[in-house]
Design a protein around this motif. Structure first.
Motif, short mmCIF file in Angstrom:
data_model
loop_
_atom_site.label_atom_id
_atom_site.label_comp_id
_atom_site.label_asym_id
_atom_site.label_seq_id
_atom_site.Cartn_x
_atom_site.Cartn_y
_atom_site.Cartn_z
N PRO A 135 0.83 -1.21 0.00
CA PRO A 135 0.00 0.00 0.00
C PRO A 135 0.86 1.25 0.00
N ARG A 136 0.33 2.32 -0.57
CA ARG A 136 0.99 3.62 -0.58
C ARG A 136 0.00 4.64 -0.01
N PRO A 137 -0.03 4.80 1.32
CA PRO A 137 -1.00 5.73 1.92
C PRO A 137 -0.84 7.14 1.36
N SER A 138 -1.93 7.87 1.27
CA SER A 138 -1.87 9.26 0.81
C SER A 138 -1.10 10.12 1.80
N LEU A 139 -1.32 9.87 3.09
CA LEU A 139 -0.66 10.66 4.14
C LEU A 139 0.02 9.73 5.14
N LEU A 140 1.22 10.11 5.54
CA LEU A 140 1.94 9.42 6.61
C LEU A 140 2.10 10.40 7.76
N TYR A 141 1.74 9.96 8.95
CA TYR A 141 1.82 10.81 10.14
C TYR A 141 2.70 10.06 11.13
N PHE A 142 3.88 10.58 11.42
CA PHE A 142 4.85 9.80 12.16
C PHE A 142 5.78 10.71 12.95
N ARG A 143 6.56 10.08 13.82
CA ARG A 143 7.56 10.82 14.61
C ARG A 143 8.95 10.44 14.16
N ARG A 156 13.78 11.41 5.24
CA ARG A 156 13.06 12.31 4.33
C ARG A 156 13.42 12.01 2.88
N GLU A 157 14.70 11.77 2.61
CA GLU A 157 15.12 11.46 1.25
C GLU A 157 14.52 10.13 0.79
N THR A 158 14.47 9.14 1.69
CA THR A 158 13.85 7.86 1.34
C THR A 158 12.39 8.05 0.95
N LEU A 159 11.68 8.87 1.70
CA LEU A 159 10.27 9.11 1.41
C LEU A 159 10.11 9.84 0.08
N GLN A 162 10.25 7.63 -2.80
CA GLN A 162 9.05 6.81 -2.93
C GLN A 162 7.84 7.62 -3.37
N GLY A 163 8.07 8.88 -3.79
CA GLY A 163 6.98 9.69 -4.30
C GLY A 163 6.26 10.54 -3.28
N TYR A 164 6.88 10.75 -2.12
CA TYR A 164 6.27 11.57 -1.07
C TYR A 164 7.01 12.91 -0.96
N ASN A 178 3.82 15.21 15.56
CA ASN A 178 4.32 14.30 14.53
C ASN A 178 4.66 15.02 13.23
N SER A 179 5.40 14.34 12.37
CA SER A 179 5.74 14.86 11.06
C SER A 179 4.75 14.33 10.03
N ILE A 180 4.65 15.02 8.90
CA ILE A 180 3.71 14.65 7.86
C ILE A 180 4.47 14.44 6.55
N ALA A 181 4.10 13.37 5.84
CA ALA A 181 4.56 13.16 4.47
C ALA A 181 3.31 12.86 3.63
N TRP A 182 3.29 13.34 2.38
CA TRP A 182 2.11 13.15 1.55
C TRP A 182 2.52 12.77 0.14
N ARG A 183 1.69 11.96 -0.49
CA ARG A 183 1.94 11.52 -1.86
C ARG A 183 1.73 12.68 -2.82
N VAL A 184 2.75 12.98 -3.59
CA VAL A 184 2.68 14.11 -4.49
C VAL A 184 1.62 13.90 -5.56
N ASP A 185 1.45 12.67 -6.03
CA ASP A 185 0.48 12.43 -7.10
C ASP A 185 -0.96 12.56 -6.64
N ARG A 186 -1.18 12.53 -5.32
CA ARG A 186 -2.55 12.66 -4.81
C ARG A 186 -2.79 13.99 -4.11
N CYS A 187 -1.73 14.53 -3.50
CA CYS A 187 -1.92 15.70 -2.64
C CYS A 187 -1.19 16.93 -3.13
N GLY A 188 -0.44 16.84 -4.24
CA GLY A 188 0.31 17.99 -4.72
C GLY A 188 1.71 17.98 -4.16
#
Length: 207
Positions: A135-143, A156-159, A162-164, A178-188
């Motif tokens: 799975p490739r979640p639209s949003l990742l919320y993590f510490r 951050r570079e790994t994410l 992977q398109g985040y 927490n920190s946020i990462a988001w899929r560029v293809d879904r969230c910009g």
């Protein structure tokens, strides 16, 4: 994880904000939990502030003592006592967990939250994103863990590979959320999306 009992609350539960701060110290690594429990900024101000407000309704002298202690720069330990609670947790491989939840490649995940506060977070994210047809979640919320800026930069570079896109800072807030990462293809791909409002509104945005 970290727990606390405050007799001066006279049977009332801990404020929700205080409980949340304690829960954020949960980790598989005991040393990480210990560091969090001794962090005066987290314990005396962020967790202790709501606690002092609650104590105003049950024991004003205790509330005043907590506030005085919180601003005492001579102290090296938090002003109120907590305890570390150990518990057993069953660790499952991602594929086993996803199968149990009925998550398949065809199913979309909007949000994945990882609330642990230790190096295992990085391992979990890398493992999940390296799965074939995973799975490739639209949003990742993590510490991020307390392994330093170099470790955070690598994650951050790994994410990004992977398109985040990742929040501009290792933490979304200076207060330790927490920190946020988001899929560029879904969230910009606008990096400002993950920049905290206090940073954009304050002087930090000019640095």
């Amino acid at each position: 994880r970290i727990e606390a009992q405050v007799p001066d609350l006279k049977g009332r539960p801990l404020p929700a904000e205080t409980r949340q701060r304690l829960e954020w110290g949960t980790a598989a690594d005991e040393a990480a939990v210990q560091r969090w429990s001794l962090d005066r900024w987290q314990m005396d101000h962020l967790a202790g502030g709501p606690l002092a407000e609650a104590l105003d309704g049950t024991n004003r002298s205790a509330a005043a003592a907590l506030r005085r202690c919180a601003v005492d720069e001579r102290r090296t330990e938090p002003c109120w006592r907590t305890r570390l609670l150990k518990f057993n947790a069953t660790m499952l491989p991602w594929h086993t967990l996803l199968d149990a939840l009925g998550v398949t490649p065809a199913k979309h995940i909007d949000l994945l939250v990882l609330t642990l506060h230790d190096p295992s977070v990085e391992v979990m994210l890398r493992t999940l994103l390296s799965m074939r047809d995973g799975p490739r979640p639209s949003l990742l919320y993590f510490r991020h863990s307390y392994l330093g800026p170099k470790s955070s930069a690598i994650l951050r570079e790994t994410l990004r590979q992977q398109g985040y896109e990742v929040s501009a800072h290792s933490e979304v807030s200076a207060w330790g959320e927490n920190s946020i990462a988001w899929r560029v293809d879904r969230c910009g791909g606008d990096e400002g999306m993950g920049t905290p409002m206090w940073w954009r509104a304050g002087s930090g945005g000019d640095e």
